[in-house]
Design an enzyme around this catalytic site. Structure first.
Site, PDB file in Angstrom:
ATOM      1  N   ASP A   1      -9.753   1.928  -4.640  1.00  0.00           N
ATOM      2  CA  ASP A   1     -10.061   0.529  -4.323  1.00  0.00           C
ATOM      3  C   ASP A   1      -9.369   0.166  -3.013  1.00  0.00           C
ATOM      4  O   ASP A   1      -9.112  -0.989  -2.730  1.00  0.00           O
ATOM      5  CB  ASP A   1      -9.546  -0.344  -5.491  1.00  0.00           C
ATOM      6  CG  ASP A   1     -10.030  -1.792  -5.433  1.00  0.00           C
ATOM      7  OD1 ASP A   1     -11.092  -2.040  -4.838  1.00  0.00           O
ATOM      8  OD2 ASP A   1      -9.338  -2.669  -5.991  1.00  0.00           O
TER       9      ASP A   1
ATOM     10  N   TRP B   1      -6.285  -1.821 -12.168  1.00  0.00           N
ATOM     11  CA  TRP B   1      -7.119  -0.649 -12.498  1.00  0.00           C
ATOM     12  C   TRP B   1      -6.291   0.355 -13.314  1.00  0.00           C
ATOM     13  O   TRP B   1      -6.828   1.012 -14.205  1.00  0.00           O
ATOM     14  CB  TRP B   1      -7.660   0.022 -11.220  1.00  0.00           C
ATOM     15  CG  TRP B   1      -8.806  -0.712 -10.590  1.00  0.00           C
ATOM     16  CD1 TRP B   1      -9.075  -2.054 -10.683  1.00  0.00           C
ATOM     17  CD2 TRP B   1      -9.840  -0.147  -9.773  1.00  0.00           C
ATOM     18  NE1 TRP B   1     -10.207  -2.348  -9.967  1.00  0.00           N
ATOM     19  CE2 TRP B   1     -10.692  -1.220  -9.401  1.00  0.00           C
ATOM     20  CE3 TRP B   1     -10.112   1.144  -9.307  1.00  0.00           C
ATOM     21  CZ2 TRP B   1     -11.823  -1.011  -8.588  1.00  0.00           C
ATOM     22  CZ3 TRP B   1     -11.233   1.338  -8.501  1.00  0.00           C
ATOM     23  CH2 TRP B   1     -12.077   0.273  -8.152  1.00  0.00           C
TER      24      TRP B   1
ATOM     25  N   ASP C   1       1.915   7.364   0.911  1.00  0.00           N
ATOM     26  CA  ASP C   1       0.619   7.271   1.577  1.00  0.00           C
ATOM     27  C   ASP C   1      -0.219   8.423   1.023  1.00  0.00           C
ATOM     28  O   ASP C   1       0.248   9.569   1.008  1.00  0.00           O
ATOM     29  CB  ASP C   1       0.829   7.427   3.089  1.00  0.00           C
ATOM     30  CG  ASP C   1      -0.449   7.215   3.870  1.00  0.00           C
ATOM     31  OD1 ASP C   1      -1.513   7.754   3.457  1.00  0.00           O
ATOM     32  OD2 ASP C   1      -0.404   6.517   4.889  1.00  0.00           O
TER      33      ASP C   1
ATOM     34  N   GLY D   1      -2.138  -3.189  -9.628  1.00  0.00           N
ATOM     35  CA  GLY D   1      -2.232  -2.257 -10.747  1.00  0.00           C
ATOM     36  C   GLY D   1      -3.174  -2.618 -11.880  1.00  0.00           C
ATOM     37  O   GLY D   1      -3.063  -2.051 -12.972  1.00  0.00           O
TER      38      GLY D   1
ATOM     39  N   LYS E   1     -14.473   2.038  -3.115  1.00  0.00           N
ATOM     40  CA  LYS E   1     -14.923   0.770  -2.517  1.00  0.00           C
ATOM     41  C   LYS E   1     -15.335   1.004  -1.066  1.00  0.00           C
ATOM     42  O   LYS E   1     -14.637   1.682  -0.318  1.00  0.00           O
ATOM     43  CB  LYS E   1     -13.779  -0.248  -2.560  1.00  0.00           C
ATOM     44  CG  LYS E   1     -14.154  -1.581  -1.917  1.00  0.00           C
ATOM     45  CD  LYS E   1     -13.231  -2.685  -2.337  1.00  0.00           C
ATOM     46  CE  LYS E   1     -11.876  -2.598  -1.681  1.00  0.00           C
ATOM     47  NZ  LYS E   1     -10.962  -3.628  -2.227  1.00  0.00           N
TER      48      LYS E   1
ATOM     49  N   ASP F   1       0.467   4.206  -4.072  1.00  0.00           N
ATOM     50  CA  ASP F   1       0.299   3.131  -3.091  1.00  0.00           C
ATOM     51  C   ASP F   1       1.485   3.167  -2.129  1.00  0.00           C
ATOM     52  O   ASP F   1       2.574   3.600  -2.490  1.00  0.00           O
ATOM     53  CB  ASP F   1       0.234   1.757  -3.780  1.00  0.00           C
ATOM     54  CG  ASP F   1      -0.547   0.727  -2.964  1.00  0.00           C
ATOM     55  OD1 ASP F   1      -1.637   0.320  -3.398  1.00  0.00           O
ATOM     56  OD2 ASP F   1      -0.072   0.359  -1.854  1.00  0.00           O
TER      57      ASP F   1
END
Ligand code: SAM
Length: 198
Positions: A113, A53, A91, A51, A153, A71
């Site tokens: 990310d 970010w 999800d 966490g 990412k 998450d």
């Protein structure tokens, strides 16, 4: 090598600054260079755990903003009680409708990310990683408002480069960055898309 952790400069700095992960400095650099986040924004963070970010975003968007962290991992208790943060254990590919996140509007910013669990087999990891990136780009029309910003990412490969070239025109600005805090051996970099086209 999976659990290998370098206790480097950024690790120590994160501890000192009360961030739950060193990866915060990647988002900080991206945000300082490309101006992704602004006060009052509605932001979603795909794969937020643990966490850092979310912590950074929460500060930048302020009281008028909101950051939604999603998450598959269990909720991080360190993030409870932060007023402009909402955490969901889901999800991201199971979210059929934004009402499941208690929001009415599409997001101003989508952050991702996320990384697939790695096998150590480079070619397989690259395929899995690119599949994930493609799936996230596929979610954008549902989550990201026209004109919104995106950070994701990516693990570098020729196929990833080819795919990204095809996506470029979906944004007015499309940039790549390997942040300073990314370990030099890592093949990861970030793609920053600004002003998503409808
Ligand atoms: C590198 S971590 C994120 C670190 C985070 N940015 C921070 O600064 O603390 C990536 C996360 O993505 C999550 N993830 C991977 N696939 C996911 C999915 N399909 N849905 C939700 N989360 C996912 C993983 O569980 C993992 O916690």
């Amino acid at each position: 090598m999976g659990n290998f952790k370098v206790k480097d400069h950024y690790f120590d700095k994160a501890k000192k600054d009360n961030y739950v992960a060193r990866s915060v400095y990647k988002l900080e650099e991206i945000d300082q260079r490309f101006k992704i986040l602004r006060p009052g924004m509605l932001v979603v963070d795909f794969g937020y755990y643990p966490g850092s970010w979310v912590q950074y975003t929460s500060k930048v968007i302020g009281d008028e903003g909101r950051v939604v962290g999603i998450d598959i991992q269990e909720r991080n208790p360190k993030l409870t009680g932060i007023k402009n943060v909402r955490i969901y254990q889901k999800d991201i590919f199971d979210i059929a409708d934004l009402s499941q996140l208690d929001v009415k509007d599409q997001f101003d910013v989508v952050l991702s990310d996320m990384a697939p669990s790695t096998t150590g087999m480079q070619s397989l990891d690259q395929i899995r990683s690119l599949n994930l990136v493609e799936s996230v780009f596929g979610l954008l029309p549902k989550f990201l408002r026209p004109g919104g910003n995106f950070v994701i990412k990516v693990f570098d490969s020729q196929d990833a480069q080819n795919y990204l070239k095809e996506q470029k025109n979906r944004f007015n600005e499309f940039q790549y960055l390997k942040p300073k805090s990314t370990r030099s051996v890592s093949k990861e970099f970030f793609v920053i898309g600004k002003h998503f086209k409808a």
